[in-house]
Enzyme design. Structure first.
Site, PDB file in Angstrom:
ATOM      1  N   ASP A 102       0.878  -1.160   0.000  1.00 15.07           N
ATOM      2  CA  ASP A 102       0.000   0.000   0.000  1.00 15.07           C
ATOM      3  C   ASP A 102       0.922   1.218   0.000  1.00 15.07           C
ATOM      4  OD1 ASP A 102      -2.349   1.593   0.432  1.00 15.07           O
ATOM      5  OD2 ASP A 102      -3.212  -0.115   1.498  1.00 15.07           O
ATOM      6  N   ASP A 208      -2.943   4.736  -2.597  1.00 19.37           N
ATOM      7  CA  ASP A 208      -4.090   5.261  -1.850  1.00 19.37           C
ATOM      8  C   ASP A 208      -4.551   6.582  -2.449  1.00 19.37           C
ATOM      9  OD1 ASP A 208      -5.516   4.870   0.860  1.00 19.37           O
ATOM     10  OD2 ASP A 208      -4.819   6.944   1.002  1.00 19.37           O
ATOM     11  N   GLU A 269      -6.333   3.582  -5.994  1.00 16.18           N
ATOM     12  CA  GLU A 269      -7.659   3.744  -5.383  1.00 16.18           C
ATOM     13  C   GLU A 269      -8.307   5.008  -5.926  1.00 16.18           C
ATOM     14  OE1 GLU A 269      -9.761   4.023  -0.980  1.00 16.18           O
ATOM     15  OE2 GLU A 269      -7.852   5.018  -1.300  1.00 16.18           O
ATOM     16  N   HIS A 332     -10.990  -2.826   3.988  1.00 18.10           N
ATOM     17  CA  HIS A 332     -10.877  -2.319   5.364  1.00 18.10           C
ATOM     18  C   HIS A 332     -11.675  -1.043   5.607  1.00 18.10           C
ATOM     19  CE1 HIS A 332      -8.151  -0.072   2.926  1.00 18.10           C
ATOM     20  NE2 HIS A 332      -7.996   0.808   3.891  1.00 18.10           N
ATOM     21  N   ASP A 333     -12.310  -0.523   4.559  1.00 16.39           N
ATOM     22  CA  ASP A 333     -13.104   0.698   4.719  1.00 16.39           C
ATOM     23  C   ASP A 333     -14.608   0.446   4.651  1.00 16.39           C
ATOM     24  OD1 ASP A 333     -10.858   2.386   4.896  1.00 16.39           O
ATOM     25  OD2 ASP A 333     -10.721   2.579   2.719  1.00 16.39           O
TER      26      ASP A 333
HETATM   27  C1  NOJ Z   1      -8.040   5.426   1.972  1.00 19.31           C
HETATM   28  C2  NOJ Z   1      -7.807   4.287   2.900  1.00 19.31           C
HETATM   29  O1  NOJ Z   1      -8.287   3.106   2.327  1.00 19.31           O
HETATM   30  C3  NOJ Z   1      -8.485   4.612   4.208  1.00 19.31           C
HETATM   31  O2  NOJ Z   1      -8.407   3.542   5.118  1.00 19.31           O
HETATM   32  C4  NOJ Z   1      -7.863   5.856   4.777  1.00 19.31           C
HETATM   33  O3  NOJ Z   1      -8.506   6.212   5.982  1.00 19.31           O
HETATM   34  C5  NOJ Z   1      -7.969   7.007   3.770  1.00 19.31           C
HETATM   35  N1  NOJ Z   1      -7.428   6.592   2.504  1.00 19.31           N
HETATM   36  C6  NOJ Z   1      -7.238   8.237   4.233  1.00 19.31           C
HETATM   37  O4  NOJ Z   1      -5.873   7.948   4.263  1.00 19.31           O
END
Ligand code: NOJ
Ligand code: CA
Length: 541
Positions: A102, A208, A269, A332-333
């Protein structure tokens, strides 16, 4: 002699996301670590995945659990040291498992030495590494950009720094100041960090928030949220705060670095609900992202017509660009897919692993891990409005204390599900009809059948409304996937097909069953079948 080019690994392969804090603890501190991942590689090999993507393990104050970095080329001590990383890569590669990192280049932690230096004085030599602006005359933020930590509030994307009297941009949280990608020194530092890991044999990155990298140099206001528009619309329509044309140049720069190494993958992402045409643009002419993430299945309702409509549009849009799709059910989100119940989760697993496009499997989904209720005094995630803790709990390995995730005397950083004694890897391994058995069979089938990895996708036009059925075909091999999202049995008529053969059912008890002209699906059953002589769009119900 005709030589076939070996298909790219990340097109045929399946990527498994490891949230390192929750996979396996080896030193009794209740937090997973890299040695823990190494100790579970045999399991991942047995499961049959091709690559792992590891959420961030860099030094971090963990205010956003690693998505707030203080050093791009180190490891947080909680996860181990560099030799542990090298060992992980070597051990994974020995099992033909690739390792994707990541990479979080949009923002650092506010404790990163670069930011500490940047905020120390307006004249600091690192001032321009971040995005600083004067307040408006009335002291308010420089423009109307919305903060993303809680997109439903009116919060600003700017944080005020008392000491130097300016605002800095921090889309996600004041503890995550945004780097200034216009500054070539910043870009060089980021490219160096990427090289550092590529030189250590990382197989690629998941970048990210890649669509946030560029920002309007004039900091123009976005159009305010019009009546009836949602914060999601704002993110899709924003022209100045994100979605910038120069972002594509920054991605191209990253891609050029990766291209100096053989066989690497660049995943990025992009926001959750980007229209498919806009997703397609992030592939460029093969010079940008290999896989701009597609998150649709994390929030679309599990209804056949909805899923089919999205897949048809996405597949067609990408095919037109010669671009390769990707899919996931969770991460994870987002809340875990198990919220839909076991039968539907099984159907979705079959869909994920039989569609055209690279599947991402979120750790634990293969055993149907639940969204664990985390009581207020155990909460960890600062993003209250989503509450991401329930989907980040420790992996359930076995029925021993703490589910085998950590030593019985250690306290896991998030609670282990109460269900772990029943649902864990060990118990499901010995149950030939478990969720884990289904995942393993699907992974094995996808690996064995190029029709499933590389084949064309074509939806069956006249399947019953609540059945999502499609054909996958590659070099004359034809497979049918039929997913009955209804609680009633249905009969599919397979025009012209005299010898259909079921290869797999989500119930795992119909292997080898044959049919001519018709196939019956039980309530909430999905099947993969060989249909050598079927033309899907000449079938009737
Ligand atoms: C995306 C990540 O997947 C998430 O977990 C994170 O909180 C945000 N970016 C901010 O960094
Ligand atoms: Ca540990």
């Amino acid at each position: 002699m005709v030589t076939h080019k070996k298909p790219t690994w990340w097109k045929v392969g399946v990527i498994y996301q490891v949230y390192p804090r929750s996979f396996q603890d080896t030193n009794e501190d209740g937090v997973g670590d890299l040695s823990g991942i190494v100790s579970r590689l045999d399991y991942l090999e047995w499961l049959g995945i091709d690559a792992i993507w590891i959420s961030p393990f860099y030094p971090s104050p963990m205010e956003d659990f690693g998505y707030d970095i203080t050093d791009y080329t180190g490891l947080d001590p909680v996860f181990g040291e560099l030799p542990d990383f090298d060992a992980l890569v070597a051990e994974a590669h020995r099992r033909s498992i690739r390792v994707i990192l990541d990479f979080v280049p949009n923002h650092t932690s506010h404790l990163h030495p670069w930011f500490v230096e940047s905020r120390s004085a307006r004249e600091s030599e690192k001032r321009n590494w971040y995005i600083w602006q004067d307040p408006k005359p009335d002291g308010s933020p420089p423009n109307n950009w919305r903060g993303q930590a809680d997109p439903d509030t009116e919060g600003s994307a700017w944080a005020f720094d008392e000491f130097t009297g300016q605002y800095y941009l921090a889309n996600f949280s004041p503890s995550q100041p945004e780097l200034n990608w216009r500054n070539t020194e910043v870009r060089e530092a980021m490219m160096d960090a990427m090289r550092f890991w590529l030189d250590r044999d990382a197989d690629g990155f998941r970048v990210d928030m890649v669509d946030f990298l560029g920002k309007d140099p004039d900091f123009r206001d976005e159009s305010p949220l019009a009546e009836g528009k949602t914060p999601r619309d704002y993110l899709v329509e924003a022209r100045y705060q994100l979605n910038r044309p120069e972002t594509l140049d920054y991605i191209r720069e990253m891609k050029r670095i990766l291209d100096q190494y053989p066989d690497r993958v660049l995943i990025g992402e992009v926001i959750y609900f980007l229209p498919v045409e806009r997703m397609a643009a992030y592939y460029g002419e093969g010079d940008l992202l290999d896989l701009p993430t597609n998150f649709r299945f994390t929030f679309l309702p599990p209804e056949a017509p909805v899923l089919r409509r999205f897949v048809d549009d996405y597949d067609a849009a990408l095919r037109e660009h010669g671009a390769w799709p990707n899919h996931c059910l969770g991460n994870h989100d987002s809340p875990r897919v198990s919220r839909h119940g076991e039968e539907t989760s099984r159907l979705l697993a079959m869909m994920l692993l039989t569609l055209r496009g690279t599947p991402f499997v979120y750790y634990g989904d293969e055993i149907g891990m639940p969204n664990v209720k985390v009581l207020p005094d155990k909460r960890q995630d600062g993003w209250d409005y989503i509450g991401r803790d329930p989907a980040r709990t420790p992996m359930q390995w076995d029925a021993s204390p703490n589910a085998g995730f950590c030593h019985e005397h250690a306290e896991p950083w998030l609670p282990v599900s109460d269900e772990f004694e029943k649902d864990n890897v060990e118990s499901q391994r010995s149950d030939s009809r478990s969720m884990l058995a289904l995942y393993r069979r699907l992974l094995g089938l996808r690996r064995a059948e190029q029709a499933l990895s590389l084949g064309d996708y074509e939806a069956m036009e006249d399947a019953p409304e609540r059945c999502f059925a499609y054909r996958r075909q590659y070099e004359g091999r034809r497979l049918l996937v039929a997913l009955n999202f209804s609680g009633e049995a249905i009969r599919l008529t397979l025009a012209g097909c005299t010898d259909a053969k079921i290869l797999l059912s989500t119930y795992l008890n119909r292997d080898g069953e044959t049919g001519a002209e018709t196939l019956e699906l039980r309530p909430f059953e999905g099947i993969v079948a060989e249909v050598p002589d079927m033309n899907p769009n000449e079938t009737e119900v």
